[in-house]
Design a protein around this motif. Structure first.
Motif, PDB file in Angstrom:
ATOM      1  N   VAL A 117     -11.321   0.586  -7.669  1.00  0.00           N
ATOM      2  CA  VAL A 117     -10.744  -0.047  -6.483  1.00  0.00           C
ATOM      3  C   VAL A 117     -11.242  -1.481  -6.344  1.00  0.00           C
ATOM      4  O   VAL A 117     -10.484  -2.404  -6.017  1.00  0.00           O
ATOM      5  CB  VAL A 117     -11.080   0.772  -5.221  1.00  0.00           C
ATOM      6  CG1 VAL A 117     -10.671   0.022  -3.961  1.00  0.00           C
ATOM      7  CG2 VAL A 117     -10.390   2.127  -5.270  1.00  0.00           C
TER       8      VAL A 117
ATOM      9  N   LEU B 148      -8.556  -4.527  -6.409  1.00  0.00           N
ATOM     10  CA  LEU B 148      -8.360  -5.412  -5.263  1.00  0.00           C
ATOM     11  C   LEU B 148      -8.666  -6.861  -5.609  1.00  0.00           C
ATOM     12  O   LEU B 148      -8.231  -7.767  -4.908  1.00  0.00           O
ATOM     13  CB  LEU B 148      -9.233  -4.964  -4.096  1.00  0.00           C
ATOM     14  CG  LEU B 148      -8.868  -3.619  -3.462  1.00  0.00           C
ATOM     15  CD1 LEU B 148      -9.827  -3.294  -2.334  1.00  0.00           C
ATOM     16  CD2 LEU B 148      -7.434  -3.626  -2.959  1.00  0.00           C
TER      17      LEU B 148
ATOM     18  N   SER C 247     -11.311  -6.663   5.215  1.00  0.00           N
ATOM     19  CA  SER C 247     -10.183  -5.767   4.960  1.00  0.00           C
ATOM     20  C   SER C 247      -9.041  -6.544   4.339  1.00  0.00           C
ATOM     21  O   SER C 247      -8.963  -7.774   4.457  1.00  0.00           O
ATOM     22  CB  SER C 247      -9.716  -5.079   6.248  1.00  0.00           C
ATOM     23  OG  SER C 247      -9.311  -6.047   7.211  1.00  0.00           O
TER      24      SER C 247
ATOM     25  N   ASP D 145      -2.473  -3.857   1.229  1.00  0.00           N
ATOM     26  CA  ASP D 145      -1.822  -3.729  -0.072  1.00  0.00           C
ATOM     27  C   ASP D 145      -0.498  -2.985   0.116  1.00  0.00           C
ATOM     28  O   ASP D 145      -0.311  -2.250   1.102  1.00  0.00           O
ATOM     29  CB  ASP D 145      -2.730  -2.987  -1.056  1.00  0.00           C
ATOM     30  CG  ASP D 145      -2.163  -3.004  -2.466  1.00  0.00           C
ATOM     31  OD1 ASP D 145      -1.461  -3.966  -2.811  1.00  0.00           O
ATOM     32  OD2 ASP D 145      -2.438  -2.045  -3.229  1.00  0.00           O
TER      33      ASP D 145
ATOM     34  N   TRP E 262      -7.066  -1.516   3.118  1.00  0.00           N
ATOM     35  CA  TRP E 262      -8.375  -1.292   2.499  1.00  0.00           C
ATOM     36  C   TRP E 262      -9.439  -2.028   3.307  1.00  0.00           C
ATOM     37  O   TRP E 262      -9.260  -3.198   3.665  1.00  0.00           O
ATOM     38  CB  TRP E 262      -8.395  -1.809   1.063  1.00  0.00           C
ATOM     39  CG  TRP E 262      -7.643  -0.962   0.079  1.00  0.00           C
ATOM     40  CD1 TRP E 262      -6.391  -1.188  -0.400  1.00  0.00           C
ATOM     41  CD2 TRP E 262      -8.119   0.221  -0.554  1.00  0.00           C
ATOM     42  NE1 TRP E 262      -6.036  -0.209  -1.291  1.00  0.00           N
ATOM     43  CE2 TRP E 262      -7.086   0.674  -1.415  1.00  0.00           C
ATOM     44  CE3 TRP E 262      -9.289   0.957  -0.477  1.00  0.00           C
ATOM     45  CZ2 TRP E 262      -7.207   1.822  -2.172  1.00  0.00           C
ATOM     46  CZ3 TRP E 262      -9.408   2.094  -1.245  1.00  0.00           C
ATOM     47  CH2 TRP E 262      -8.384   2.530  -2.084  1.00  0.00           C
TER      48      TRP E 262
ATOM     49  N   HIS F 112     -13.686  -2.767   3.186  1.00  0.00           N
ATOM     50  CA  HIS F 112     -14.952  -2.649   2.451  1.00  0.00           C
ATOM     51  C   HIS F 112     -16.079  -2.484   3.461  1.00  0.00           C
ATOM     52  O   HIS F 112     -16.435  -3.424   4.183  1.00  0.00           O
ATOM     53  CB  HIS F 112     -15.180  -3.893   1.599  1.00  0.00           C
ATOM     54  CG  HIS F 112     -16.294  -3.735   0.616  1.00  0.00           C
ATOM     55  ND1 HIS F 112     -16.969  -4.796   0.072  1.00  0.00           N
ATOM     56  CD2 HIS F 112     -16.837  -2.625   0.076  1.00  0.00           C
ATOM     57  CE1 HIS F 112     -17.883  -4.354  -0.775  1.00  0.00           C
ATOM     58  NE2 HIS F 112     -17.831  -3.043  -0.770  1.00  0.00           N
TER      59      HIS F 112
ATOM     60  N   PHE G  48     -15.396   2.076   0.272  1.00  0.00           N
ATOM     61  CA  PHE G  48     -14.079   1.596   0.709  1.00  0.00           C
ATOM     62  C   PHE G  48     -13.442   2.663   1.582  1.00  0.00           C
ATOM     63  O   PHE G  48     -13.555   3.873   1.304  1.00  0.00           O
ATOM     64  CB  PHE G  48     -13.165   1.318  -0.486  1.00  0.00           C
ATOM     65  CG  PHE G  48     -13.500   0.057  -1.232  1.00  0.00           C
ATOM     66  CD1 PHE G  48     -13.122  -1.177  -0.738  1.00  0.00           C
ATOM     67  CD2 PHE G  48     -14.195   0.122  -2.423  1.00  0.00           C
ATOM     68  CE1 PHE G  48     -13.427  -2.340  -1.417  1.00  0.00           C
ATOM     69  CE2 PHE G  48     -14.511  -1.039  -3.116  1.00  0.00           C
ATOM     70  CZ  PHE G  48     -14.129  -2.276  -2.614  1.00  0.00           C
TER      71      PHE G  48
ATOM     72  N   LEU H 200      -9.751   3.741   3.002  1.00  0.00           N
ATOM     73  CA  LEU H 200      -8.316   3.553   2.808  1.00  0.00           C
ATOM     74  C   LEU H 200      -7.568   4.169   3.988  1.00  0.00           C
ATOM     75  O   LEU H 200      -7.734   5.362   4.274  1.00  0.00           O
ATOM     76  CB  LEU H 200      -7.866   4.205   1.499  1.00  0.00           C
ATOM     77  CG  LEU H 200      -6.360   4.243   1.222  1.00  0.00           C
ATOM     78  CD1 LEU H 200      -5.781   2.838   1.134  1.00  0.00           C
ATOM     79  CD2 LEU H 200      -6.071   5.031  -0.049  1.00  0.00           C
TER      80      LEU H 200
END
Length: 506
Positions: A68, A72, A103, A106, A115, A117, A139, A141
């Motif tokens: 991920v 990203l 964030s 996507d 997403w 972090h 992360f 989601l």
């Protein structure tokens, strides 16, 4: 001022009293249950669901977290406002990453996902054999509930594949060679590696453009043909045989293939492999997306064409294979005992499909010396003849070394070059050397090259004439000797007939 502090102290005392009462009436277990209930109520009415991907799963590193992070990086560099920069091992590319507690949105198949972090401080840990990082990373989601199956079935797999592709593009390619005498390195691997920095590409390769495009299309079809190979029931591999005179660019072709596909190269030295079993073990330790190369295979071990040998040689060949088997060390000096059967199984046997997306490349200066079993389709699928320098290849070399196009040269010079280049039979390596020596003076380089081509063409013409004369003399000698040999054979037959008591007209 004094009254203010007195009021503040009274207020703090009241708050402390109510806090103690609250802890007595609502113990931690009740508070935890209440928060859990409120969270369930919130999730019941919320249209989103959340997935947590932690950096460490127990004591092991979570590969999905790394995937991920890499995935990203391709979007963060464009849309992110706060970035973290990293550079991987064996990589010359700086990658972008999502910063702490930031964030990004996507899109996958028309659906938006978020997403985040998440980075928090880890509580002080007791003694551990494997200390954990001070920060807890992960992360989160967020997706809509209706897209939950889409994420679990397709999106995460897409991320893993994309991250693998990005990692390979960013990581420098490696050139491997098998360890001397079959020894293992410090990690227990039979291969030693160095960064692969060869600059050869198909753009700089001196070769006929049509043939070059054919090879590039074939490589592209192979790299994108996973479903095709699965559907047809074939192992995902392909073989290329590069043959031709020395100096025609066989090694440069291999480097161009590796740079075009972003594959690693395994340069297999057969003289350091003792037997067939060791050869299989080397194959098992190669990775996918790689090119396995055996250069000058006709000089490495005895793999000559069995049709060119007599019956006794064939018998000795099979006797040796029967005695040695496929894995034992044999030979007078107890050295290399690789058999043709072992090499065939290496390229097209059951062990050849222990990995996927691999290319086998053999090079030779004398294709006629190789056994036909090694050359058939399925082992060496594509035979590429690396010829002497043609006019098209010559134009590529002039552009590489002098920056000249056809429009930069006189028509008379171009005509002379076109007429003499095929007659000269000079290799691209020889042409390159002439251009390198005179690269500071471009006009002189062209003159020197044209002169060298003319001299080489005249030498070839003289050799051809001398060869024809020698061949005619040999034919005359054979014609003169043939009647004499016939008489000697008749006399010998007559002598045998008299000894046997037969009747012959002598």
């Amino acid at each position: 001022m004094k009254e203010y502090w007195t009021s503040l102290a009274s207020l703090l005392g009241v708050l402390a009293f109510f806090q103690s009462i609250f802890q007595v009436i609502f113990p931690p277990e009740l508070r935890f249950a209440s928060l859990k209930f409120l969270n369930c109520v919130f999730n019941l009415f919320s249209s989103y669901c959340y997935f947590d991907i932690t950096e460490i799963d127990g004591v092991n590193t979570n590969e999905l977290y790394n995937a991920v992070q890499i995935y990203l990086s391709s979007s963060v560099s464009i849309t992110g406002s706060r970035l973290s920069l990293t550079r991987a091992l064996n990589s010359s590319v700086i990658t972008f990453g999502l910063s702490n507690n930031d964030s990004i949105v996507d899109t996958f198949n028309g659906e938006m996902v978020l997403w985040e972090h998440v980075v928090t401080e880890r509580q002080a840990q007791a003694f551990s054999w494997r200390p954990l990082p001070d920060e807890r990373r992960g992360f989160t989601l967020r997706v809509r509930k209706k897209n939950k199956s889409l994420v679990l079935d397709s999106y995460l797999n897409y991320i893993m594949e994309k991250a693998s592709e990005i990692r390979r593009q960013n990581q420098d390619r490696l050139l491997y060679t098998n360890s001397r005498g079959g020894s293992l390195d410090s990690r227990g691997h039979p291969w030693e590696s160095v960064p692969f920095k060869h600059p050869s590409t198909f753009d700089t390769l001196a070769m006929d453009p049509a043939k070059k495009k054919e090879i590039m299309d074939d490589l592209k079809d192979f790299a994108n043909g996973q479903l095709f190979y699965q559907k047809t029931g074939r192992a995902w591999k392909r073989g290329y045989l590069l043959y031709g005179p020395p100096g025609t660019g066989k090694s440069s072709m291999i480097a161009a293939m590796a740079n075009y596909l972003s594959y690693d190269i395994y340069d297999l030295e057969l003289t350091e492999v003792h037997n067939n079993s060791e050869l299989r073990k080397l194959l098992m330790k190669t990775t996918s997306k790689s090119i396995i190369v055996i250069e000058d295979i006709d000089c490495s071990i005895n793999l000559t064409n069995r049709k060119n040998n007599n019956n006794q040689s064939i018998k000795n060949y099979y006797d040796l294979e029967m005695r040695c088997g496929s894995g034992s060390v044999c030979g007078e000096d107890g050295g290399n005992s690789i058999t043709l059967s072992g090499l065939l199984n290496f390229t097209d046997g059951l062990w050849s499909c222990c990995g996927s997306e691999r290319i086998f490349v053999f090079t030779t200066n004398h294709i006629e010396k190789l056994d036909p079993a090694l050359l058939r389709s399925g082992r060496m699928d594509m035979h590429v003849y690396m010829s002497y320098c043609s006019y098209a290849a010559l134009m590529i070399l002039l552009k590489n070394y002098l920056g000249y196009d056809e429009t930069d040269l006189d028509d008379a010079v171009l005509k002379e070059l076109e007429e003499v280049v095929l007659k000269a039979e000079m290799t691209p390596a020889d042409v390159s050397e002439v251009l390198i020596k005179n690269r500071r003076d471009k006009e002189k380089a062209v003159r020197e090259l044209l002169e060298a081509l003319k001299i080489k063409a005249e030498e070839n013409l003289k050799k051809e004439k001398n060869g024809n004369e020698v061949e005619e003399e040999e034919q005359e000698k054979r014609a003169l000797e043939s009647p004499k040999e016939g008489c000697e054979l008749e006399e010998e037959d007559c002598g045998k007939g008299k000894e046997m008591g037969g009747k012959k007209n002598c």
